[in-house]
Design a protein around this motif. Structure first.
Motif, PDB file in Angstrom:
ATOM      1  N   SER A  64       0.266  -1.411   0.286  1.00 53.91           N
ATOM      2  CA  SER A  64      -0.144   0.470  -0.037  1.00 53.91           C
ATOM      3  C   SER A  64       1.145   0.657  -0.203  1.00 53.91           C
ATOM      4  O   SER A  64       0.228   2.613  -0.700  1.00 53.91           O
ATOM      5  CB  SER A  64      -0.570  -0.440   1.187  1.00 53.91           C
ATOM      6  OG  SER A  64      -2.081  -1.341   1.507  1.00 53.91           O
ATOM      7  N   ARG A 152      -5.841  -6.242   2.935  1.00 47.79           N
ATOM      8  CA  ARG A 152      -6.172  -4.979   3.752  1.00 47.79           C
ATOM      9  C   ARG A 152      -5.522  -4.957   4.733  1.00 47.79           C
ATOM     10  O   ARG A 152      -5.355  -5.471   6.117  1.00 47.79           O
ATOM     11  CB  ARG A 152      -7.024  -4.295   4.006  1.00 47.79           C
ATOM     12  CG  ARG A 152      -8.004  -3.774   2.623  1.00 47.79           C
ATOM     13  CD  ARG A 152      -9.020  -2.804   2.863  1.00 47.79           C
ATOM     14  NE  ARG A 152      -9.832  -3.313   4.180  1.00 47.79           N
ATOM     15  CZ  ARG A 152     -10.810  -2.374   3.982  1.00 47.79           C
ATOM     16  NH1 ARG A 152     -11.773  -1.330   3.834  1.00 47.79           N
ATOM     17  NH2 ARG A 152     -11.784  -2.779   5.583  1.00 47.79           N
ATOM     18  N   TYR A 156      -6.475  -0.248   8.763  1.00 50.71           N
ATOM     19  CA  TYR A 156      -7.430  -0.560   8.752  1.00 50.71           C
ATOM     20  C   TYR A 156      -8.259  -2.038  10.163  1.00 50.71           C
ATOM     21  O   TYR A 156      -6.450  -2.163  10.371  1.00 50.71           O
ATOM     22  CB  TYR A 156      -7.989  -1.591   8.135  1.00 50.71           C
ATOM     23  CG  TYR A 156      -8.063  -0.944   6.418  1.00 50.71           C
ATOM     24  CD1 TYR A 156      -9.255   0.347   6.039  1.00 50.71           C
ATOM     25  CD2 TYR A 156      -7.241  -0.800   5.372  1.00 50.71           C
ATOM     26  CE1 TYR A 156      -9.682   0.840   5.041  1.00 50.71           C
ATOM     27  CE2 TYR A 156      -7.134   0.508   4.071  1.00 50.71           C
ATOM     28  CZ  TYR A 156      -8.189   0.601   3.503  1.00 50.71           C
ATOM     29  OH  TYR A 156      -8.435   1.672   2.933  1.00 50.71           O
TER      30      TYR A 156
END
Length: 234
Positions: A64, A152, A156
């Motif tokens: 990410s 994720r 999160y």
């Protein structure tokens, strides 16, 4: 007053690098190697700005981070592979170690009947390399990386909730204790509904950063966590 089963924090979710594992800044070294692989020269203005972002987002899934930095999926995946290769090589060189008291803390929590889960923002291959290097393959019943929780990572709450669902150790998310060294660890714990979200000062972020991100407690190290849990249950 003695705590009942329903009062106990029987699921403890611990971060690895910076919380239970000392890696001596290897993330930054591995990032620099990955960025250079994509043509970002060390010491350049772009490299400095990217490194600042990496420091600010410690704890987040590394893929990410690279998606944000390079804005292109193919480049992000190339950078992530280069990062994992570089970090793995540093691990193989013996550049990591357990943080003082970490192994003993996990053993104590386990002996108290709690389920301990280790989580990371690294890919599974890197997480496994760390576990092997430390001899921790059988230390806990479950280890999780972002891919194990649907892809994720932090901030999160997915890895914490995956630990909750997979272990069945508690019936209420408020009976989860989370500990980590980054703001993203704190956000992940808060968003999961965990009753204890403890920041530790052995890693990336300081007391103010951890507090602003929702830490319910800030500890000197993870070695203090069993005492915090005992006080919370008293």
């Amino acid at each position: 007053m003695t705590s009942t089963h329903d009062d106990r924090f029987d699921l403890v979710v611990l971060d690895m690098a910076g919380t239970t594992v000392a890696d001596g800044g290897l993330v930054e070294e591995a990032f620099s190697a990955a960025a250079e692989h994509l043509g970002v020269r060390p010491g350049s203005t772009r490299h400095t700005a990217q490194l600042d972002y990496v420091r600010a987002t410690m704890g987040e899934s590394k893929i990410s981070v690279f998606r944000h930095l390079f804005g292109d999926e193919e480049k992000a995946r190339r950078a992530n592979r280069a990062f994992e290769d570089a970090y793995g090589a540093l691990v193989d060189d013996g550049r990591i170690a357990p943080l003082p008291g970490a192994h003993e803390t996990v053993e104590r929590l386990t002996a108290e009947g709690r389920t301990v889960v280790l989580t990371t923002g690294f890919a599974r291959t890197t997480q496994n390399a760390i576990l092997v290097a430390l001899g921790w393959q059988d230390l806990v019943p479950l280890t999780l990386c972002p891919a194990d929780a649907g892809g994720r990572g932090r901030p999160y709450p997915d890895m914490v909730l995956a630990a909750f669902l997979r272990t069945g150790a508690v019936d209420d998310v408020r009976r989860i204790a989370v500990a980590g060294d980054t703001s993203y660890d704190m956000l992940s714990g808060v968003r999961s509904g965990a009753g204890i979200v403890a920041g530790v000062l052995t890693g990336a972020h300081d007391k103010d950063q951890l507090g602003r991100s929702g830490a319910t407690h800030v500890l000197g190290s993870v070695a203090e966590l069993p005492y915090l849990i005992a006080r919370a249950e008293a």
